[in-house]
Design a protein around this motif. Sequence first.
Motif, PDB file in Angstrom:
ATOM      1  N   GLU A 157       0.810  -1.214   0.000  1.00  0.00           N
ATOM      2  CA  GLU A 157       0.000   0.000   0.000  1.00  0.00           C
ATOM      3  C   GLU A 157       0.844   1.266   0.000  1.00  0.00           C
ATOM      4  OE1 GLU A 157      -3.426   0.103   2.686  1.00  0.00           O
ATOM      5  OE2 GLU A 157      -3.081  -2.018   3.080  1.00  0.00           O
ATOM      6  N   THR A 158       2.117   1.139   0.389  1.00  0.00           N
ATOM      7  CA  THR A 158       2.997   2.306   0.430  1.00  0.00           C
ATOM      8  C   THR A 158       4.270   2.088  -0.373  1.00  0.00           C
ATOM      9  OG1 THR A 158       3.975   1.495   2.498  1.00  0.00           O
ATOM     10  CG2 THR A 158       2.142   3.047   2.682  1.00  0.00           C
ATOM     11  N   SER A 159       4.261   1.134  -1.297  1.00  0.00           N
ATOM     12  CA  SER A 159       5.422   0.858  -2.138  1.00  0.00           C
ATOM     13  C   SER A 159       5.238   1.479  -3.515  1.00  0.00           C
ATOM     14  CB  SER A 159       5.636  -0.657  -2.278  1.00  0.00           C
ATOM     15  OG  SER A 159       5.883  -1.248  -1.020  1.00  0.00           O
ATOM     16  N   LEU A 179       5.902  11.654  -1.704  1.00  0.00           N
ATOM     17  CA  LEU A 179       5.471  11.358  -3.068  1.00  0.00           C
ATOM     18  C   LEU A 179       3.980  11.616  -3.242  1.00  0.00           C
ATOM     19  CD1 LEU A 179       5.986  10.182  -5.906  1.00  0.00           C
ATOM     20  CD2 LEU A 179       5.540   7.911  -4.935  1.00  0.00           C
ATOM     21  N   SER A 180       3.192  11.137  -2.292  1.00  0.00           N
ATOM     22  CA  SER A 180       1.735  11.317  -2.379  1.00  0.00           C
ATOM     23  C   SER A 180       1.356  12.787  -2.385  1.00  0.00           C
ATOM     24  CB  SER A 180       1.049  10.612  -1.205  1.00  0.00           C
ATOM     25  OG  SER A 180       1.351   9.236  -1.200  1.00  0.00           O
ATOM     26  N   TYR A 181       2.033  13.546  -1.537  1.00  0.00           N
ATOM     27  CA  TYR A 181       1.759  14.982  -1.466  1.00  0.00           C
ATOM     28  C   TYR A 181       1.993  15.645  -2.821  1.00  0.00           C
ATOM     29  CZ  TYR A 181       3.149  19.851  -0.826  1.00  0.00           C
ATOM     30  OH  TYR A 181       3.299  21.199  -0.974  1.00  0.00           O
ATOM     31  N   PHE A 182       3.125  15.370  -3.431  1.00  0.00           N
ATOM     32  CA  PHE A 182       3.453  15.997  -4.709  1.00  0.00           C
ATOM     33  C   PHE A 182       2.521  15.536  -5.832  1.00  0.00           C
ATOM     34  CE2 PHE A 182       7.667  16.963  -2.795  1.00  0.00           C
ATOM     35  CZ  PHE A 182       7.691  18.322  -3.080  1.00  0.00           C
ATOM     36  N   VAL A 183       2.126  14.282  -5.801  1.00  0.00           N
ATOM     37  CA  VAL A 183       1.215  13.779  -6.834  1.00  0.00           C
ATOM     38  C   VAL A 183      -0.144  14.464  -6.724  1.00  0.00           C
ATOM     39  CG1 VAL A 183      -0.066  11.756  -7.647  1.00  0.00           C
ATOM     40  CG2 VAL A 183       2.352  11.552  -7.100  1.00  0.00           C
ATOM     41  N   ILE A 184      -0.679  14.563  -5.511  1.00  0.00           N
ATOM     42  CA  ILE A 184      -2.001  15.159  -5.309  1.00  0.00           C
ATOM     43  C   ILE A 184      -1.994  16.647  -5.660  1.00  0.00           C
ATOM     44  CG2 ILE A 184      -3.771  15.726  -3.601  1.00  0.00           C
ATOM     45  CD1 ILE A 184      -2.927  13.116  -2.124  1.00  0.00           C
ATOM     46  N   ALA A 236      -9.460  -1.296  -2.601  1.00  0.00           N
ATOM     47  CA  ALA A 236      -9.211  -0.297  -3.643  1.00  0.00           C
ATOM     48  C   ALA A 236     -10.245  -0.361  -4.753  1.00  0.00           C
ATOM     49  CB  ALA A 236      -7.805  -0.478  -4.221  1.00  0.00           C
ATOM     50  N   GLY A 237     -10.827  -1.533  -4.961  1.00  0.00           N
ATOM     51  CA  GLY A 237     -11.824  -1.684  -6.023  1.00  0.00           C
ATOM     52  C   GLY A 237     -13.019  -0.778  -5.851  1.00  0.00           C
ATOM     53  N   GLU A 238     -13.294  -0.384  -4.616  1.00  0.00           N
ATOM     54  CA  GLU A 238     -14.444   0.483  -4.351  1.00  0.00           C
ATOM     55  C   GLU A 238     -14.314   1.837  -5.046  1.00  0.00           C
ATOM     56  OE1 GLU A 238     -18.182   0.606  -3.047  1.00  0.00           O
ATOM     57  OE2 GLU A 238     -16.806  -1.068  -2.609  1.00  0.00           O
ATOM     58  N   VAL A 280      -6.476   9.076  -6.277  1.00  0.00           N
ATOM     59  CA  VAL A 280      -6.818   7.722  -6.740  1.00  0.00           C
ATOM     60  C   VAL A 280      -5.572   7.018  -7.259  1.00  0.00           C
ATOM     61  CG1 VAL A 280      -8.104   6.384  -8.450  1.00  0.00           C
ATOM     62  CG2 VAL A 280      -9.224   8.269  -7.259  1.00  0.00           C
ATOM     63  N   ALA A 281      -4.743   7.732  -8.021  1.00  0.00           N
ATOM     64  CA  ALA A 281      -3.501   7.141  -8.531  1.00  0.00           C
ATOM     65  C   ALA A 281      -2.589   6.709  -7.395  1.00  0.00           C
ATOM     66  CB  ALA A 281      -2.787   8.143  -9.441  1.00  0.00           C
ATOM     67  N   VAL A 282      -2.554   7.513  -6.331  1.00  0.00           N
ATOM     68  CA  VAL A 282      -1.737   7.160  -5.165  1.00  0.00           C
ATOM     69  C   VAL A 282      -2.270   5.898  -4.500  1.00  0.00           C
ATOM     70  CG1 VAL A 282      -1.145   7.874  -2.814  1.00  0.00           C
ATOM     71  CG2 VAL A 282      -0.877   9.482  -4.710  1.00  0.00           C
ATOM     72  N   ILE A 283      -3.568   5.823  -4.320  1.00  0.00           N
ATOM     73  CA  ILE A 283      -4.169   4.675  -3.634  1.00  0.00           C
ATOM     74  C   ILE A 283      -3.933   3.382  -4.408  1.00  0.00           C
ATOM     75  CG2 ILE A 283      -6.372   3.634  -2.943  1.00  0.00           C
ATOM     76  CD1 ILE A 283      -7.333   6.483  -2.274  1.00  0.00           C
ATOM     77  N   VAL A 284      -4.096   3.430  -5.733  1.00  0.00           N
ATOM     78  CA  VAL A 284      -3.927   2.203  -6.536  1.00  0.00           C
ATOM     79  C   VAL A 284      -2.472   1.999  -6.939  1.00  0.00           C
ATOM     80  CG1 VAL A 284      -6.297   2.321  -7.368  1.00  0.00           C
ATOM     81  CG2 VAL A 284      -4.478   3.346  -8.751  1.00  0.00           C
ATOM     82  N   ARG A 285      -1.575   2.842  -6.422  1.00  0.00           N
ATOM     83  CA  ARG A 285      -0.130   2.731  -6.623  1.00  0.00           C
ATOM     84  C   ARG A 285       0.255   2.831  -8.100  1.00  0.00           C
ATOM     85  NH1 ARG A 285       0.973   4.898  -3.971  1.00  0.00           N
ATOM     86  NH2 ARG A 285       3.152   4.351  -3.768  1.00  0.00           N
TER      87      ARG A 285
END
Length: 360
Positions: A157-159, A179-184, A236-238, A280-285
């Motif tokens: 989930e965090t890789s 990474l998540s911060y910059f992506v969002i 994540a499918g939700e 969403v991109a962060v969550i689904v890696r």
Amino acid sequence: MLYWLVASLSESVGFLSVFQYLTLRGILGVLTALMIALWVGPHMIRKLSHYQIGQSVRDDGPKSHLSKAGTPTMGGALIIVAIGISTLLWGDLSNRYVWITLFVTLSFGAIGWVDDYRKVVEKNSKGLPARSKYFWQSLCGLVASLALYFSATLPQETSLIVPVFKDVIIEMGPMFIVLSYFVIVGTSNAVNLTDGLDGLAIMPTVLVAGALGIFAYTSGNSVFAQYLHIPYLPGAGELIVFCGAVLGAGLGFLWFNTYPAQVFMGDVGALALGAGLGVVAVIVRQEIVLFIMGGVFVMETVSVILQVASFKLTGRRIFRMAPLHHHFELKGWPEPRVIVRFWIITVVLVLIGLATLKVR
């Protein structure tokens, strides 16, 4: 809400169990958001026109844009409402990913709304000061990133997942938050920069959201995840419901935003949609795949960075005007040609991004 209702009734009314399937709820999310947008849209446009909430146009931009002055803006509120209602109706509200995604979308939408309100209603040309806007974006982005990091229960989930290479999975640790911060935040601002022509930003957003919905569904299904050699991410499918809502709301908004636009989305829509795609991109890696599929957003952002850097360092401009779509307009391309060609580029990039599911 309806998901809980049909789940509780399905034991006594057997056919209602069909509503528990993610695919059906994803489709219903699309249709519900689309119908809300198409139903509310005309009324919203009339109200915006009545209160003279119209778009201002830069004097140094393409002359063809001068006729757009006064076109109702802040229409992105329609998109957010449609997404929110559809997701709440058909999503599993016990799923943490649903709430984090809605928080990001609504909070960034609120930031955009304040900016638009100050520009359009209060006639403050600066809107929300850049520092204040970035501060609130950063705060909301960090809250979401921290929530995802500390609520994670599995290493994947965090890789960081590198597309194409099925065995390349990089453990991020606390760097996941950065990474998540910059992506969002980055995706939010990238979509906002792209929102400069009629329908230019919304169609790529719809296409990318649809593709991310596929990634969410496959990542949340253990069978598909194993077959495609991607990390299995329970729950994540939700997010296919949320992505479906973005798709439906976006298409509904495009009905009124297509050239010549009857309404513009404004920052309230652009910031919210970009942040929603990013989280969403962060969550689904799939941050790297988002970078590929959202290539139009990347090009627009890079063009602004290069333009500013070149002018400050050399006193010269690389492009006739930035973001990039204005450069092509000033070269003589009609607005619809710029829009459709950017759409075509996005279709190709989204197909390349989807291909990474299998090419491993």
